[in-house]
Design a protein around this motif. Structure first.
Motif, PDB file in Angstrom:
ATOM      1  N   ALA A 134      -0.974   9.400   9.025  1.00 12.55           N
ATOM      2  CA  ALA A 134      -1.832   8.448   9.505  1.00 12.55           C
ATOM      3  C   ALA A 134      -0.954   7.257   9.469  1.00 12.55           C
ATOM      4  N   PRO A 135      -1.356   6.112  10.410  1.00 10.97           N
ATOM      5  CA  PRO A 135      -0.758   4.915  10.392  1.00 10.97           C
ATOM      6  C   PRO A 135      -1.080   4.226   9.037  1.00 10.97           C
ATOM      7  N   LEU A 136      -0.151   3.386   8.641  1.00 11.31           N
ATOM      8  CA  LEU A 136      -0.272   2.525   7.742  1.00 11.31           C
ATOM      9  C   LEU A 136      -1.569   1.505   8.032  1.00 11.31           C
ATOM     10  N   SER A 137      -2.254   1.094   6.910  1.00 11.57           N
ATOM     11  CA  SER A 137      -3.347   0.005   7.251  1.00 11.57           C
ATOM     12  C   SER A 137      -3.751  -0.406   5.841  1.00 11.57           C
ATOM     13  N   ARG A 138      -4.476  -1.302   6.024  1.00 13.35           N
ATOM     14  CA  ARG A 138      -4.966  -2.110   4.620  1.00 13.35           C
ATOM     15  C   ARG A 138      -5.774  -1.021   3.825  1.00 13.35           C
ATOM     16  N   GLU A 139      -6.742  -0.628   4.461  1.00 17.31           N
ATOM     17  CA  GLU A 139      -7.682   0.247   4.049  1.00 17.31           C
ATOM     18  C   GLU A 139      -7.049   1.788   3.297  1.00 17.31           C
ATOM     19  N   ARG A 140      -6.122   2.399   4.073  1.00 12.93           N
ATOM     20  CA  ARG A 140      -5.263   3.321   3.562  1.00 12.93           C
ATOM     21  C   ARG A 140      -4.454   2.904   2.392  1.00 12.93           C
ATOM     22  N   ILE A 141      -4.115   1.912   2.062  1.00 16.11           N
ATOM     23  CA  ILE A 141      -3.148   1.143   1.251  1.00 16.11           C
ATOM     24  C   ILE A 141      -4.052   1.189  -0.047  1.00 16.11           C
ATOM     25  N   GLY A 173       4.350   7.440   1.060  1.00 14.19           N
ATOM     26  CA  GLY A 173       5.444   8.060   1.656  1.00 14.19           C
ATOM     27  C   GLY A 173       6.135   7.069   2.384  1.00 14.19           C
ATOM     28  N   VAL A 174       6.146   5.821   1.984  1.00 16.00           N
ATOM     29  CA  VAL A 174       6.767   4.687   2.633  1.00 16.00           C
ATOM     30  C   VAL A 174       7.481   3.692   1.870  1.00 16.00           C
ATOM     31  N   GLU A 175       8.500   2.964   2.254  1.00 21.87           N
ATOM     32  CA  GLU A 175       9.245   2.030   1.591  1.00 21.87           C
ATOM     33  C   GLU A 175       8.118   0.990   1.255  1.00 21.87           C
ATOM     34  N   ALA A 176       8.500   0.535  -0.119  1.00 21.26           N
ATOM     35  CA  ALA A 176       7.499  -0.589  -0.509  1.00 21.26           C
ATOM     36  C   ALA A 176       7.211  -1.730   0.194  1.00 21.26           C
ATOM     37  N   MET A 177       8.597  -1.913   1.209  1.00 19.97           N
ATOM     38  CA  MET A 177       8.646  -3.322   1.717  1.00 19.97           C
ATOM     39  C   MET A 177       7.432  -3.213   3.086  1.00 19.97           C
ATOM     40  N   TYR A 229       4.090  -4.781   2.591  1.00 22.64           N
ATOM     41  CA  TYR A 229       3.622  -6.056   2.982  1.00 22.64           C
ATOM     42  C   TYR A 229       3.334  -6.783   4.075  1.00 22.64           C
ATOM     43  N   GLY A 230       3.182  -5.653   5.217  1.00 23.50           N
ATOM     44  CA  GLY A 230       2.639  -6.082   6.542  1.00 23.50           C
ATOM     45  C   GLY A 230       1.397  -6.071   6.393  1.00 23.50           C
ATOM     46  N   HIS A 231       0.632  -5.629   5.417  1.00 25.28           N
ATOM     47  CA  HIS A 231      -0.855  -5.443   5.197  1.00 25.28           C
ATOM     48  C   HIS A 231      -1.407  -5.965   3.941  1.00 25.28           C
ATOM     49  N   VAL A 232      -0.451  -6.131   2.745  1.00 24.09           N
ATOM     50  CA  VAL A 232      -1.008  -6.826   1.661  1.00 24.09           C
ATOM     51  C   VAL A 232       0.137  -8.110   1.290  1.00 24.09           C
ATOM     52  N   ARG A 233      -0.295  -9.090   1.274  1.00 26.62           N
ATOM     53  CA  ARG A 233       0.732 -10.414   0.942  1.00 26.62           C
ATOM     54  C   ARG A 233       1.590  -9.968  -0.282  1.00 26.62           C
ATOM     55  N   ASP A 234       0.980  -9.631  -1.102  1.00 23.99           N
ATOM     56  CA  ASP A 234       1.455  -9.369  -2.550  1.00 23.99           C
ATOM     57  C   ASP A 234       1.076  -8.644  -3.698  1.00 23.99           C
TER      58      ASP A 234
END
Length: 224
Positions: free
Chosen positions: A7-14, A40-44, A47-52
Motif C-alpha cells: 500500500a502506498p505510504l500515507s499519513r493515515e497509514r503512518i 518497510g521504508v526508510e525513516a526519511m 517526512y513527506g507525510h509528517v514534518r517531525d
C-alpha cells in the motif's frame, strides 16, 4: 510467485503503524526509525507525510481522539452525547495507558478534537445553553475524562500504599481511623461505577446551571 503490491505510504497509514508500535511496545519505543522499519521504508520517507516527531505525536493524539469521536452519537440530547462520549473516551484511554498521558500533554488541537467539541457544544447551544456555559461544559467533560482516567491508571495497589493503609484495611486501626475502617469494610472500589457516578454528577450540575440561566433570562426578559 508474484507478491502483492505494498500500500502506498500515507499519513493515515503512518499513524496506524505508530499506534501499533505504541500499543505493542509503549510510547518510548516509538521513533521515526522504528516506525520506518515497521512500514518497510526508510525513516526519511516518512517526512513527506509528517514534518517531525512532534507532528507525528500530534497526529497520533488526533488519531486516538477519533476513536471516541467517530462516529459521533446521532442524537440531539446533549446529555446523551456527553455521556456516550465520556464513556467511550474512558474506555479507549484505559485500553491504552500511554495514550492518556500523551493526549493530556500535547497542546495541539486536531480535526477530530474539533469535531468532538463542535458536536457537544452544538447540542448544548441548541438546548439553550449560553456560549459561556457551553464553554465550561466542554472543559468539565474533558477534565473529568482525563483527570479520572489518569488517576485510575496511576492508582497504586494496596501493597504499594504501604503497611499503614494495609493495617487500616485489615481493621487493625479502627480506634484511630474509624471512618476509613467503616468505609473500607462496607464498600467495594468499583472504578467503572465511580466514573459513571462522576459523569452523572457533572451532567446534573450542568443541567442545574442551565436551568438557572434559563430562569434568570426569563426574569430579565419579563416586562416590568
Amino acid at each position: 510467485m508474484p507478491t502483492s503490491p505494498r500500500a502506498p505510504l500515507s499519513r493515515e497509514r503512518i499513524l496506524s503503524a505508530a499506534l501499533s508500535v505504541a500499543d505493542r511496545d509503549g510510547l518510548p519505543a516509538l521513533s521515526m526509525r522504528r516506525l520506518g522499519a515497521a512500514l518497510g521504508v526508510e525513516a526519511m520517507s516518512l517526512y513527506g507525510h509528517v514534518r517531525d516527531k512532534g507532528d507525528l505525536l500530534d497526529g497520533l493524539v488526533d488519531h486516538v481522539v477519533g476513536m471516541w469521536a467517530d462516529p459521533l452519537p446521532d442524537e440531539s440530547d446533549w446529555r446523551v452525547v456527553a455521556r456516550t462520549t465520556m464513556a467511550r473516551a474512558h474506555e479507549v484511554l484505559l485500553a491504552r495507558p500511554w495514550a492518556c498521558e500523551l493526549v493530556a500533554a500535547r497542546p495541539t488541537v486536531g480535526r477530530n478534537r474539533l469535531r468532538y467539541a463542535e458536536a457537544l457544544q452544538r447540542r448544548m447551544l441548541d438546548a439553550g445553553f449560553s456560549p459561556q456555559l457551553a464553554h465550561h461544559g466542554l472543559h468539565l467533560v474533558d477534565g473529568t475524562i482525563m483527570g479520572f482516567t489518569l488517576q485510575e491508571l496511576r492508582r497504586p495497589t494496596l501493597q504499594q500504599l504501604g503497611e499503614e493503609v494495609a493495617a487500616v484495611a485489615r481493621g487493625e486501626r479502627a480506634d484511630e481511623f474509624p471512618a476509613i475502617t467503616a468505609v473500607l469494610a462496607d464498600s467495594a472500589h468499583d472504578h467503572a461505577a465511580e466514573f459513571a457516578l462522576m459523569t452523572e454528577l457533572i451532567l446534573d450540575g450542568l443541567e442545574r446551571l442551565h436551568a438557572r440561566e434559563t430562569a434568570e433570562r426569563r426574569t430579565t426578559d419579563a416586562p416590568s
